[in-house]
Structures are given as structure tokens and as C-alpha cells.
Write a protein that holds these residues in place. Sequence first.
Motif, PDB file in Angstrom:
ATOM      1  N   MET A   1       0.844  -1.190   0.000  1.00 56.38           N
ATOM      2  CA  MET A   1       0.000   0.000   0.000  1.00 56.38           C
ATOM      3  C   MET A   1       0.876   1.235   0.000  1.00 56.38           C
ATOM      4  O   MET A   1       1.830   1.338   0.741  1.00 56.38           O
ATOM      5  CB  MET A   1      -0.896  -0.032   1.234  1.00 56.38           C
ATOM      6  N   GLY A   2       0.548   2.223  -0.874  1.00 55.63           N
ATOM      7  CA  GLY A   2       1.344   3.438  -0.991  1.00 55.63           C
ATOM      8  C   GLY A   2       1.017   4.432   0.107  1.00 55.63           C
ATOM      9  O   GLY A   2       0.091   4.260   0.892  1.00 55.63           O
ATOM     10  N   THR A   3       1.802   5.484   0.128  1.00 52.37           N
ATOM     11  CA  THR A   3       1.600   6.545   1.102  1.00 52.37           C
ATOM     12  C   THR A   3       0.433   7.419   0.660  1.00 52.37           C
ATOM     13  O   THR A   3       0.325   7.779  -0.508  1.00 52.37           O
ATOM     14  CB  THR A   3       2.874   7.409   1.208  1.00 52.37           C
ATOM     15  N   ILE A   4      -0.429   7.769   1.597  1.00 53.51           N
ATOM     16  CA  ILE A   4      -1.571   8.643   1.307  1.00 53.51           C
ATOM     17  C   ILE A   4      -1.089  10.089   1.351  1.00 53.51           C
ATOM     18  O   ILE A   4      -0.413  10.504   2.285  1.00 53.51           O
ATOM     19  CB  ILE A   4      -2.720   8.404   2.301  1.00 53.51           C
TER      20      ILE A   4
ATOM     21  N   PRO B   1      -9.497   9.703   1.774  1.00 55.83           N
ATOM     22  CA  PRO B   1      -8.172  10.327   1.666  1.00 55.83           C
ATOM     23  C   PRO B   1      -7.271   9.704   0.606  1.00 55.83           C
ATOM     24  O   PRO B   1      -6.383  10.371   0.095  1.00 55.83           O
ATOM     25  CB  PRO B   1      -7.574  10.164   3.061  1.00 55.83           C
ATOM     26  N   ASP B   2      -7.516   8.462   0.250  1.00 53.01           N
ATOM     27  CA  ASP B   2      -6.678   7.835  -0.780  1.00 53.01           C
ATOM     28  C   ASP B   2      -7.142   8.183  -2.198  1.00 53.01           C
ATOM     29  O   ASP B   2      -6.591   7.692  -3.174  1.00 53.01           O
ATOM     30  CB  ASP B   2      -6.608   6.323  -0.598  1.00 53.01           C
ATOM     31  N   ARG B   3      -8.149   9.058  -2.317  1.00 51.34           N
ATOM     32  CA  ARG B   3      -8.680   9.443  -3.632  1.00 51.34           C
ATOM     33  C   ARG B   3      -8.388  10.907  -3.981  1.00 51.34           C
ATOM     34  O   ARG B   3      -9.005  11.461  -4.883  1.00 51.34           O
ATOM     35  CB  ARG B   3     -10.187   9.187  -3.692  1.00 51.34           C
ATOM     36  N   ILE B   4      -7.448  11.542  -3.250  1.00 47.50           N
ATOM     37  CA  ILE B   4      -7.047  12.905  -3.615  1.00 47.50           C
ATOM     38  C   ILE B   4      -5.608  12.877  -4.096  1.00 47.50           C
ATOM     39  O   ILE B   4      -4.821  12.001  -3.727  1.00 47.50           O
ATOM     40  CB  ILE B   4      -7.223  13.917  -2.467  1.00 47.50           C
ATOM     41  N   GLU B   5      -5.288  13.847  -4.963  1.00 47.40           N
ATOM     42  CA  GLU B   5      -3.928  13.953  -5.475  1.00 47.40           C
ATOM     43  C   GLU B   5      -3.569  15.419  -5.611  1.00 47.40           C
ATOM     44  O   GLU B   5      -4.452  16.269  -5.800  1.00 47.40           O
ATOM     45  CB  GLU B   5      -3.806  13.246  -6.823  1.00 47.40           C
ATOM     46  N   PRO B   6      -2.272  15.725  -5.534  1.00 42.90           N
ATOM     47  CA  PRO B   6      -1.872  17.123  -5.728  1.00 42.90           C
ATOM     48  C   PRO B   6      -2.093  17.543  -7.172  1.00 42.90           C
ATOM     49  O   PRO B   6      -2.111  16.708  -8.076  1.00 42.90           O
ATOM     50  CB  PRO B   6      -0.378  17.111  -5.367  1.00 42.90           C
TER      51      PRO B   6
END
Length: 73
Positions: free
Chosen positions: A1-4, A47-52
Motif C-alpha cells: 500500500m502506498g503513502t496517502i 483520503p486515498d482518492r485525492i492527489e496534488p
Amino acid sequence: MGTIYTPKQHEKVRDQRSGRVGEYMATQAGLVHLRPPGGGCEWTTPPDRIEPLNPGLDLQPADPNGAPPRPAL
């Protein structure tokens, strides 16, 4: 699992579920609270569905009906 990804308050991020851009307001009860740039009704997303946002991204105004902006031609 990646970093959130954890944005700073009022940082603009993209909601991957809807494609909308929003300002990060807070994380509460396991959900990220976002607000449209310039104000409006907040919405939530995991929170795992946002990106910069990419630097230099051309932001266009959101459709008042909530549709994501169309890409610039």
C-alpha cells in the motif's frame, strides 16, 4: 500500500472520484473535506482518492451543476 497524500489546509487538490478540484479543508471521521475554490458547498472523499495538482495546471471554473471542467483545447 502506498503513502496517502496529506495536503496543507487550503491547498488545491484533485478528487480522483469526480475529477473536481477543491481546497483541502480537513480530514474528519476518515474522510477528506474539500471546498470548491472561491467557496461553495463542501464535499467529502476518501483520503486515498485525492492527489496534488500539477504545477501550471490551467484551472477552469467549475460548472454550476457540479460537472467537472472540460479540458482546454
